[in-house]
Design a protein around this motif. Structure first.
Motif, short mmCIF file in Angstrom:
data_model
loop_
_atom_site.label_atom_id
_atom_site.label_comp_id
_atom_site.label_asym_id
_atom_site.label_seq_id
_atom_site.Cartn_x
_atom_site.Cartn_y
_atom_site.Cartn_z
N LEU A 9 0.85 -1.19 0.00
CA LEU A 9 0.00 0.00 0.00
C LEU A 9 0.89 1.23 0.00
O LEU A 9 1.79 1.35 0.82
N GLU A 10 0.62 2.17 -0.91
CA GLU A 10 1.42 3.39 -0.98
C GLU A 10 0.62 4.50 -1.64
O GLU A 10 -0.03 4.29 -2.67
N THR A 11 0.65 5.68 -1.03
CA THR A 11 -0.02 6.83 -1.64
C THR A 11 0.80 7.36 -2.80
O THR A 11 2.02 7.14 -2.89
N LEU A 12 0.12 8.06 -3.69
CA LEU A 12 0.80 8.67 -4.83
C LEU A 12 1.61 9.88 -4.39
O LEU A 12 1.27 10.55 -3.42
N VAL A 13 2.68 10.15 -5.11
CA VAL A 13 3.50 11.34 -4.88
C VAL A 13 3.26 12.30 -6.03
O VAL A 13 3.34 11.92 -7.20
N ALA A 14 2.94 13.55 -5.73
CA ALA A 14 2.67 14.55 -6.77
C ALA A 14 3.94 14.83 -7.56
O ALA A 14 5.06 14.44 -7.17
N ASP A 15 3.77 15.50 -8.69
CA ASP A 15 4.93 15.88 -9.50
C ASP A 15 5.91 16.67 -8.64
O ASP A 15 5.54 17.64 -7.97
N GLN A 16 7.15 16.25 -8.63
CA GLN A 16 8.13 16.84 -7.75
C GLN A 16 9.27 17.46 -8.52
O GLN A 16 9.58 17.10 -9.65
N VAL A 17 9.92 18.44 -7.86
CA VAL A 17 11.13 19.03 -8.41
C VAL A 17 12.34 18.19 -8.04
O VAL A 17 13.26 18.01 -8.82
N GLY A 18 12.31 17.66 -6.83
CA GLY A 18 13.43 16.84 -6.38
C GLY A 18 13.14 16.22 -5.03
O GLY A 18 12.02 16.26 -4.52
N SER A 19 14.17 15.62 -4.43
CA SER A 19 14.04 14.99 -3.12
C SER A 19 15.39 15.04 -2.42
O SER A 19 16.45 14.99 -3.06
N VAL A 43 11.25 4.98 0.92
CA VAL A 43 10.36 5.79 1.76
C VAL A 43 11.02 7.12 2.14
O VAL A 43 10.33 8.14 2.28
N ILE A 44 12.34 7.12 2.31
CA ILE A 44 13.03 8.38 2.58
C ILE A 44 12.92 9.31 1.38
O ILE A 44 12.65 10.52 1.52
N ASP A 45 13.13 8.76 0.18
CA ASP A 45 13.01 9.56 -1.04
C ASP A 45 11.65 10.23 -1.13
O ASP A 45 11.53 11.42 -1.44
N ARG A 46 10.60 9.45 -0.86
CA ARG A 46 9.24 9.95 -1.08
C ARG A 46 8.79 10.91 0.01
O ARG A 46 8.11 11.90 -0.27
N PHE A 50 10.16 17.23 -2.75
CA PHE A 50 9.76 18.64 -2.64
C PHE A 50 9.42 19.22 -4.00
O PHE A 50 9.77 18.68 -5.05
N GLY A 51 8.68 20.33 -3.94
CA GLY A 51 8.32 21.09 -5.14
C GLY A 51 9.15 22.35 -5.22
O GLY A 51 10.32 22.38 -4.85
N VAL A 52 8.52 23.41 -5.72
CA VAL A 52 9.24 24.68 -5.87
C VAL A 52 9.63 25.21 -4.51
O VAL A 52 8.97 24.96 -3.49
N ASP A 53 10.76 25.95 -4.47
CA ASP A 53 11.28 26.54 -3.24
C ASP A 53 11.57 25.49 -2.17
O ASP A 53 11.58 25.80 -0.98
N GLU A 54 11.78 24.25 -2.60
CA GLU A 54 12.09 23.14 -1.68
C GLU A 54 11.02 22.96 -0.60
O GLU A 54 11.32 22.52 0.52
N GLU A 218 -5.20 10.01 -5.74
CA GLU A 218 -4.75 11.38 -5.69
C GLU A 218 -3.67 11.53 -4.63
O GLU A 218 -3.77 10.93 -3.56
N PRO A 219 -2.64 12.34 -4.89
CA PRO A 219 -1.65 12.61 -3.83
C PRO A 219 -2.26 13.48 -2.75
O PRO A 219 -3.24 14.19 -2.98
N SER A 220 -1.69 13.41 -1.56
CA SER A 220 -2.17 14.23 -0.45
C SER A 220 -0.98 14.70 0.37
O SER A 220 0.17 14.39 0.07
N SER A 221 -1.27 15.44 1.43
CA SER A 221 -0.18 15.92 2.30
C SER A 221 0.39 14.79 3.14
O SER A 221 1.41 14.97 3.81
N LEU A 222 -0.26 13.62 3.13
CA LEU A 222 0.24 12.45 3.85
C LEU A 222 0.92 11.49 2.88
O LEU A 222 0.35 11.14 1.85
N TYR A 223 2.13 11.07 3.22
CA TYR A 223 2.76 9.96 2.51
C TYR A 223 2.60 8.73 3.38
O TYR A 223 2.98 8.71 4.54
N PHE A 224 2.01 7.68 2.81
CA PHE A 224 1.73 6.46 3.54
C PHE A 224 2.27 5.27 2.77
O PHE A 224 2.03 5.14 1.56
N ALA A 225 3.02 4.41 3.45
CA ALA A 225 3.54 3.19 2.83
C ALA A 225 3.45 2.06 3.84
O ALA A 225 3.85 2.23 5.00
#
Length: 464
Positions: A9-19, A43-46, A50-54, A218-225
């Protein structure tokens, strides 16, 4: 046998600039002398993406595996990197709080990391048991505390790491930890745990939120794995153990789990070694049945909608059942929401179809719209007791199908049935977690599949 690198089980990650995840992996190799395992790096990567402005894409993270799979190593690397490298990214000292359900567990992390920070980075360490802390040369702070009701109060934290949150209360997280991060720029609450028990209300709520996000795709403010066996595999089957133990074949040996499986305390084995909630081996339906009943065609309109509240009356659940021409009944999740107004908005949407009927619990009936009074039936434990045997039979006879939602599968397959009054009934008290959607399924499927009058006039023949 080896463990799976990818969670079940894993939530989606929105389009990111980096990690920042790669930096954490490099820090672990350089300063801990350890290469992060693929699951740890994932899980650390996800959670550090981060998006813009880290700005972090996730403010909260929940990672769940069986015990002894390397959670402590991952969070040690996370804390060490954050204290030494994040101030360079943010341009300001950082405050880190680590906590666990027991003080000795929280202090174990300090014992692993404090000397490294002191010898390699010039940190000042205070080893007063129960008040352990570290001050970095740039002013960054690390506090180690037990997860009691006072933790987090008076602090302003950039990173909080909570270990084994299955035994951390809701009031601790909602009243202490999260408020301490309100004034910080792009903070992170990083939670790690093995599956819990019926009393693990905080972890249950965050896990349910993750399942909702997975179902919405849909991605959310929670990352769940979560690493756990699929419901269609018996937890006593060796095949299931690789799903719950990503470190299997690396730092964890199969013979260890084989020995643990002989533990006469089955509940302890399921929770610690299979990452399953207690009593999951007592489901009311056999493993493997539910996944085979997924209905992939478009869900028809109409039918019966069942609505239930959570035990704490802070969430609303609804399922809808429709009978097909071939006599099968299909159930879907209509909504899961957090407020009464949201629930009423969903009801008004569904009520536009005049063929839809409603089955509601007594607590919802108190403020039910008068305009829909004729279209509702009140249901409760009596109906659960009456309908559960038939719904169980419909599942076994493949007359009850579903539209594949993850949360519905979790509720249905964890539900435990108990004997009562010469029948069986789903029991919220005996089940290892929320089962509101399973209760809704029983109500709506039973009512929707009831034979109904066609409404055609009867022709009566006179004798003679």
């Amino acid at each position: 046998m080896t463990g799976r690198d990818e969670p079940r089980l894993e939530t989606l990650v929105a389009d990111q600039v980096g990690s920042f995840g790669a930096e954490v992996g490099g820090w672990a190799l350089q300063h801990l002398g350890m290469q992060l395992m693929p699951w740890q790096q994932r899980v650390i990567d996800r959670q550090l993406s981060f998006g813009v402005d880290e700005e972090f894409l996730h403010r909260i993270s929940l990672v769940s595996t069986a015990r002894q799979n390397g959670k402590t190593v991952a969070l040690t690397a996370l804390v060490g990197w954050w204290l030494t490298e994040m101030p360079k990214h943010r341009g300001t000292p950082q405050t880190v709080l680590t906590t666990a359900h027991r003080l000795d567990l929280a202090v174990m992390l300090y014992d692993k990391l404090a000397d490294i920070l002191k010898l390699k980075f010039g940190a000042t360490c205070r080893a007063s048991y129960g008040r352990n802390s570290v001050t970095m040369p740039d002013g960054s702070l690390w506090f180690v505390r037990a997860a009691n009701n006072s933790v987090g109060h008076g602090m302003s934290c950039d990173l909080i790491v909570a270990d084994e949150i299955w035994d951390i209360g809701t009031s601790v997280i909602d009243g202490g930890l999260l408020p301490s991060q309100r004034a910080r720029k792009s903070p992170l609450l990083s939670c790690w745990s093995t599956a819990g028990t019926e009393a693990s209300t905080a972890m249950q709520r965050w896990r349910e939120q993750g399942l909702r996000a997975i179902d919405r795709k849909e991605p959310s403010s929670l990352y769940f794995a979560e690493w756990s066996p699929p419901p269609d595999i018996s937890p006593m089957d060796e095949q299931a153990w690789g799903w719950a133990n990503p470190a299997l074949g690396k730092t964890l040996e199969l013979k260890t789990i084989v020995a643990e499986a002989e533990n006469p305390d089955r509940a302890a084995f399921l929770r610690a070694s299979c990452n399953l909630w207690v009593a999951s081996d007592k489901s009311w339906i056999q493993p493997g049945l539910w996944p085979d009943l997924e209905y992939t065609d478009p869900m028809p309109d109409g039918g019966t909608v069942a609505i239930e509240t959570s035990l704490t009356d802070d969430r609303y659940f609804a399922t809808r059942a429709v009978v097909l021409d071939d006599r099968r009944t299909v159930v879907t999740v209509e909504f899961v929401c957090d407020t009464y107004n949201e629930m009423i908005n969903h009801v008004e949407r569904l009520a536009k179809n005049t063929a839809v009927k409603f089955a509601i619990s007594p607590s919802i009936d108190i403020h039910w719209p008068l305009a829909l009074e004729r279209r509702r039936a009140i249901v409760g434990y009596g109906e659960i007791l009456k309908f559960t045997p038939r719904i169980k039979s419909m599942i076994h006879e493949k007359l009850l199908w579903h539209t594949g939602e993850t949360m519905l599968a979790e509720h249905v397959q964890r539900a435990v049935a108990v004997r009562s009054q010469n029948s069986i009934a789903l029991s919220s008290q005996r089940s290892p977690g929320p089962i509101e959607l399973a209760r809704c399924l029983v109500w709506c499927a039973a009512l929707a599949s009831r034979p109904t009058s066609s409404g055609k006039p009867m022709i009566v023949y006179a004798g003679g």
